[in-house]
Design an enzyme around this catalytic site. Sequence first.
Site, PDB file in Angstrom:
ATOM      1  N   HIS A 175       0.796  -1.230   0.000  1.00 51.73           N
ATOM      2  CA  HIS A 175       0.000   0.000   0.000  1.00 51.73           C
ATOM      3  C   HIS A 175       0.833   1.286   0.000  1.00 51.73           C
ATOM      4  O   HIS A 175       0.260   2.382  -0.037  1.00 51.73           O
ATOM      5  CB  HIS A 175      -0.908   0.010   1.230  1.00 51.73           C
ATOM      6  CG  HIS A 175      -0.135   0.173   2.503  1.00 51.73           C
ATOM      7  ND1 HIS A 175       0.578  -0.867   3.061  1.00 51.73           N
ATOM      8  CD2 HIS A 175       0.082   1.250   3.284  1.00 51.73           C
ATOM      9  CE1 HIS A 175       1.182  -0.441   4.150  1.00 51.73           C
ATOM     10  NE2 HIS A 175       0.906   0.850   4.314  1.00 51.73           N
ATOM     11  N   HIS A 200       1.669   6.958  -0.764  1.00 47.99           N
ATOM     12  CA  HIS A 200       0.791   6.143   0.087  1.00 47.99           C
ATOM     13  C   HIS A 200      -0.535   5.958  -0.636  1.00 47.99           C
ATOM     14  O   HIS A 200      -1.213   6.938  -0.944  1.00 47.99           O
ATOM     15  CB  HIS A 200       0.579   6.828   1.432  1.00 47.99           C
ATOM     16  CG  HIS A 200       0.052   5.912   2.480  1.00 47.99           C
ATOM     17  ND1 HIS A 200      -1.260   5.531   2.536  1.00 47.99           N
ATOM     18  CD2 HIS A 200       0.684   5.282   3.491  1.00 47.99           C
ATOM     19  CE1 HIS A 200      -1.442   4.703   3.558  1.00 47.99           C
ATOM     20  NE2 HIS A 200      -0.267   4.537   4.155  1.00 47.99           N
TER      21      HIS A 200
END
Length: 160
Positions: free
Chosen positions: A67, A82
């Site tokens: 992620h 992110h």
Amino acid sequence: MADLTLGAPLPGVVTALADVPDEVFATAMIGPGVAVRPSAADAPAGAAGRLDVVAPCAGTLVKVHPHAVALEAAGGVGVLVHLGIDTVGLGGEGFEVLVADGDAVVAGQTLLRWDTTVALAAGLSVLSPLVVIQGGDEVFTLVEPGTVVAPGDPLLRVTA
């Protein structure tokens, strides 16, 4: 160090960091930047939700998670991409990692593939911060919130 330009890691709409639904990002606690709301977030489930996530600049990958990716660029500038908010809780579901810690990458190189429909189905935000986490004297936003960007389009300039 010369100026460093950071490109969009994925296609979407530029959003102010202050509008990210996570206090750590919204208050720039870990560093200045912007977020991108993936354009595929509006697409129905299926192929339209799968996005290539690219390196915002050349550098060395310091840490790769499904992620999120942290890299070190020229002059010791640290950059974090992110993908979504609280997506760590997905345990990697919806993400395909194509690189590893320590890899040298070039700007625009595909790092990950992300199926945003998995995060959306879990009720998570897909707003994706691009943050300068270390180095550089000043960070300038090169586009206004609401601007539609393609991968690699200039988003931030970091000066020494």
